[in-house]
Design a protein around this motif. Sequence first.
Motif, PDB file in Angstrom:
ATOM      1  N   LYS A   1      52.367  25.569  32.870  1.00 46.16           N
ATOM      2  CA  LYS A   1      51.771  26.045  34.051  1.00 46.16           C
ATOM      3  C   LYS A   1      50.440  25.232  34.519  1.00 46.16           C
ATOM      4  O   LYS A   1      49.682  25.504  34.098  1.00 46.16           O
ATOM      5  CB  LYS A   1      51.898  27.319  33.956  1.00 46.16           C
TER       6      LYS A   1
ATOM      7  N   ASP B   1      53.175  20.243  35.909  1.00 42.16           N
ATOM      8  CA  ASP B   1      54.596  20.590  36.121  1.00 42.16           C
ATOM      9  C   ASP B   1      54.633  20.565  37.868  1.00 42.16           C
ATOM     10  O   ASP B   1      55.489  21.073  38.344  1.00 42.16           O
ATOM     11  CB  ASP B   1      54.985  22.068  35.808  1.00 42.16           C
TER      12      ASP B   1
ATOM     13  N   SER C   1      55.329  27.295  32.516  1.00 39.67           N
ATOM     14  CA  SER C   1      55.415  27.367  33.883  1.00 39.67           C
ATOM     15  C   SER C   1      56.564  28.149  34.443  1.00 39.67           C
ATOM     16  O   SER C   1      57.434  28.718  33.843  1.00 39.67           O
ATOM     17  CB  SER C   1      56.336  25.839  34.216  1.00 39.67           C
TER      18      SER C   1
ATOM     19  N   ALA D   1      59.006  26.534  39.185  1.00 36.85           N
ATOM     20  CA  ALA D   1      58.582  25.234  38.828  1.00 36.85           C
ATOM     21  C   ALA D   1      59.435  24.292  38.158  1.00 36.85           C
ATOM     22  O   ALA D   1      59.419  23.216  38.410  1.00 36.85           O
ATOM     23  CB  ALA D   1      57.004  25.409  38.280  1.00 36.85           C
TER      24      ALA D   1
END
Length: 366
Positions: free
Chosen positions: A272, A276, A311, A315
């Motif tokens: 995250k 990404d 993520s 995403a």
Amino acid sequence: MTDAAPKNLIGLSRDELVAEMATFGAQPFRARQLWHWIYHRGAIDFAAMTTLAKDFRAELAERYVLARPDVSRAQVSNDGTRKWLLRFADNQEAECVHIPEDDRGTLCVSSQVGCTLTCKFCHTGTQKLVRNLEPGEIVGQVMAARDALGEWPSPKDDRQLTNIVMMGMGEPLYNYDNVFKAVKIMMDGEGLSVSKRKITLSTAGVVPMIERCGAELGVNLAVSLHAVSNEKRDVLVPINKKYPIEQLLDACRSYPGVSNARRITFEYVMLKDVNDSPEEAHELVRLLDGIHAKINLIPFNAWPGAPYECSSNNAIQRFGDIVNAAGYASPVRRPRGRDILAACGQLKSESVKLRRSERDKLEAPV
Ligand code: SAH
């Protein structure tokens, strides 16, 4: 005479087995018969080798054993994934995972106890390298799995163990000689008989060894890419400082046998707000230009104290769509066996934790 423990025959190459038999005057054809019993039939006991002369069997039993690693713990996930904690003769342990799917069953095999690479998102990477696994300890994982799955003699079809990935603990290309020997044994058509097309070796990018692996083993290659700039990859996969992205991709470009039907897999862990973004997806496409590639997006599997988060689904989807639109397959790796910490990057963690707590218990004042 010495009192040395009997020698384990598992892990010897065909030539070494012939040479070993010659030490007490047994002919090469004996070695071939023995090979069949060990790797095709899965015999653990020389007495069961009924096509061998009785006195020869007795001689073998005096000198040798056919030892697999001990299973010190076996777990089954609610999705059917199995994980075995295997203990070797010196009490070191490594993990091995079987992942059943509709059309295949994949065994994820370890090459080292621990790892030297210190990739920031990998739990195995937080543990020190203890040692390389020997050829017999690597191929022994496959044999232990076949034992547990009841798959002897090596079935021709309808196998539960069809594919092997060298994606467990450790960096296989830092233990190349032993991995080479073990993989040769796995591929032998008169034994375990797993074709090179069904074996994948995953590396963080030991560039000088990639070429040898391609030339000498010809197995499928998977590369843990995880970032598209050297700046970021230096942090996530520190071996990048030694072998940067350009060199790594050059080695991939010249990997033998790669075609549209046989692609290199690039593994990309989804972290995250780290790697990404859509811009990075576009950059990935640019970098892979001219390589027959498939991109495996791996949702990050968290572990206690991990410095990253996975993520969002959005995403991951967005990233995958961009890569896919450029013509690359970009499957998202469905995490398997998370409940038993058998997913990517989680191996060994629980056993270490357990041992630590056991130790704490032992050391606690009464
Ligand atoms: N050293 C080899 C073999 C390990 S393979 C290599 O780096 O390729 C294990 C795969 O899982 C690698 O792609 C690794 O980067 C990935 N991985 C490690 N930790 C992970 C985690 N916590 N979540 C998801 N994938 C992870």
